[in-house]
Design a protein around this motif. Sequence first.
Motif, PDB file in Angstrom:
ATOM      1  N   THR A   1       0.839  -1.197   0.000  1.00 35.88           N
ATOM      2  CA  THR A   1       0.000   0.000   0.000  1.00 35.88           C
ATOM      3  C   THR A   1       0.872   1.244   0.000  1.00 35.88           C
ATOM      4  O   THR A   1       1.838   1.326   0.769  1.00 35.88           O
ATOM      5  CB  THR A   1      -0.922   0.022   1.232  1.00 35.88           C
ATOM      6  OG1 THR A   1      -1.787  -1.119   1.181  1.00 35.88           O
ATOM      7  CG2 THR A   1      -1.762   1.289   1.284  1.00 35.88           C
TER       8      THR A   1
ATOM      9  N   CYS B   1       0.791   5.561   0.106  1.00 34.48           N
ATOM     10  CA  CYS B   1       0.026   6.786   0.327  1.00 34.48           C
ATOM     11  C   CYS B   1       0.802   7.965  -0.246  1.00 34.48           C
ATOM     12  O   CYS B   1       2.026   8.054  -0.085  1.00 34.48           O
ATOM     13  CB  CYS B   1      -0.228   7.023   1.819  1.00 34.48           C
ATOM     14  SG  CYS B   1      -1.185   8.535   2.169  1.00 34.48           S
TER      15      CYS B   1
ATOM     16  N   GLY C   1      -2.964   3.932  -2.893  1.00 37.69           N
ATOM     17  CA  GLY C   1      -2.959   2.981  -3.991  1.00 37.69           C
ATOM     18  C   GLY C   1      -2.421   1.649  -3.514  1.00 37.69           C
ATOM     19  O   GLY C   1      -1.522   1.606  -2.672  1.00 37.69           O
ATOM     20  N   ASP C   2      -2.993   0.574  -4.004  1.00 36.23           N
ATOM     21  CA  ASP C   2      -2.553  -0.771  -3.627  1.00 36.23           C
ATOM     22  C   ASP C   2      -2.082  -1.531  -4.858  1.00 36.23           C
ATOM     23  O   ASP C   2      -2.560  -1.297  -5.976  1.00 36.23           O
ATOM     24  CB  ASP C   2      -3.707  -1.574  -3.003  1.00 36.23           C
ATOM     25  CG  ASP C   2      -4.199  -0.988  -1.698  1.00 36.23           C
ATOM     26  OD1 ASP C   2      -3.356  -0.639  -0.855  1.00 36.23           O
ATOM     27  OD2 ASP C   2      -5.427  -0.881  -1.522  1.00 36.23           O
TER      28      ASP C   2
ATOM     29  N   ALA D   1       1.406   0.779  -7.444  1.00 39.74           N
ATOM     30  CA  ALA D   1       0.644   1.293  -6.305  1.00 39.74           C
ATOM     31  C   ALA D   1       0.864   2.791  -6.136  1.00 39.74           C
ATOM     32  O   ALA D   1      -0.080   3.542  -5.844  1.00 39.74           O
ATOM     33  CB  ALA D   1       1.041   0.546  -5.033  1.00 39.74           C
TER      34      ALA D   1
ATOM     35  N   ARG E   1      -0.968   4.736  -8.795  1.00 36.26           N
ATOM     36  CA  ARG E   1      -2.398   4.746  -8.472  1.00 36.26           C
ATOM     37  C   ARG E   1      -2.711   5.788  -7.400  1.00 36.26           C
ATOM     38  O   ARG E   1      -3.728   6.480  -7.484  1.00 36.26           O
ATOM     39  CB  ARG E   1      -2.832   3.350  -8.011  1.00 36.26           C
ATOM     40  CG  ARG E   1      -2.954   2.341  -9.149  1.00 36.26           C
ATOM     41  CD  ARG E   1      -3.157   0.928  -8.648  1.00 36.26           C
ATOM     42  NE  ARG E   1      -3.410   0.020  -9.762  1.00 36.26           N
ATOM     43  CZ  ARG E   1      -3.370  -1.302  -9.686  1.00 36.26           C
ATOM     44  NH1 ARG E   1      -3.069  -1.899  -8.522  1.00 36.26           N
ATOM     45  NH2 ARG E   1      -3.622  -2.053 -10.746  1.00 36.26           N
ATOM     46  N   ALA E   2      -1.850   5.882  -6.392  1.00 38.90           N
ATOM     47  CA  ALA E   2      -2.071   6.875  -5.337  1.00 38.90           C
ATOM     48  C   ALA E   2      -1.928   8.296  -5.882  1.00 38.90           C
ATOM     49  O   ALA E   2      -2.775   9.160  -5.644  1.00 38.90           O
ATOM     50  CB  ALA E   2      -1.093   6.645  -4.189  1.00 38.90           C
TER      51      ALA E   2
ATOM     52  N   GLU F   1      -2.154   9.402  -8.960  1.00 36.35           N
ATOM     53  CA  GLU F   1      -3.184   9.759  -9.936  1.00 36.35           C
ATOM     54  C   GLU F   1      -4.563   9.907  -9.297  1.00 36.35           C
ATOM     55  O   GLU F   1      -5.466  10.489  -9.904  1.00 36.35           O
ATOM     56  CB  GLU F   1      -3.216   8.721 -11.058  1.00 36.35           C
ATOM     57  CG  GLU F   1      -1.964   8.770 -11.936  1.00 36.35           C
ATOM     58  CD  GLU F   1      -2.022   7.821 -13.118  1.00 36.35           C
ATOM     59  OE1 GLU F   1      -2.857   6.881 -13.091  1.00 36.35           O
ATOM     60  OE2 GLU F   1      -1.230   8.010 -14.066  1.00 36.35           O
ATOM     61  N   ALA F   2      -4.716   9.407  -8.077  1.00 36.25           N
ATOM     62  CA  ALA F   2      -5.984   9.565  -7.369  1.00 36.25           C
ATOM     63  C   ALA F   2      -6.065  10.889  -6.606  1.00 36.25           C
ATOM     64  O   ALA F   2      -7.138  11.249  -6.101  1.00 36.25           O
ATOM     65  CB  ALA F   2      -6.195   8.402  -6.402  1.00 36.25           C
TER      66      ALA F   2
END
Length: 236
Positions: free
Chosen positions: A39, A41, A82-83, A101, A104-105, A107-108
């Motif tokens: 995970t 952050c 993101g995971d 991961a 994903r973090a 880009e979120a």
Amino acid sequence: MPYEPPTHTVERSIRATTGAKIVAGVDEVGRGAWAGPVTVCAAITGLRRPPAGLTDSKLITPKRRTELAAVLEGWVTAYALGDASPEEIDELGMTAALRLAAVRALEALPVRPDAVILDGKHDYLGLPWQVRTVIKGDQSCIAVSAASVIAKVRRDAMMAQLAGVQGQYAGFGFADNAGYPSPVHKAALEELGPTPYHRLSWSYLDALPQWRHLKKTRLSAEAAALESGGQLGFDF
């Protein structure tokens, strides 16, 4: 043990030397676990004074960590998680899974950072991200410390939930070990074998003859060799 509180020194340096206006701190948890996702952050904090007691999540008691994470989630300018799943870790290897991961973090986040402070000495993100790596950044950089605490609390809660899924995984002690190696975890693996949440390409299966047939082999032997050094870590 006394420790120096984190600062905005690195972020100020990045702003001054690159012109970056939005800087995110990034940290991961779960790299050395045998089960569960890795995970990441990403946190944006600006240059405000942080909540008292903020530091690397591993230096804070579980109770204080949970309390601090609740404060941080309202204090940071923005954060996202993101995971990368155990299946993705098995397929890609840890370095690529970490990048997946982290992307994903990042880009979120509601805004795209101009620069990223990454905990550690290895840049697993790469282009097009502008990255500054900082050894022990989770202790020295406010944004990375915030990301460290939020990521740890979120992943620990996720792993604790697995222990309660119909009670079938309670024996693995995920609520206490978060998927990392521990005596309880090892004993459950020997008796019951890996769960659907275990990483099946990892070398711990070599020591379990009755379950060794479940081990997955990555296509890249070179990638597997690079990852092997990180599979025995204890940092829960």
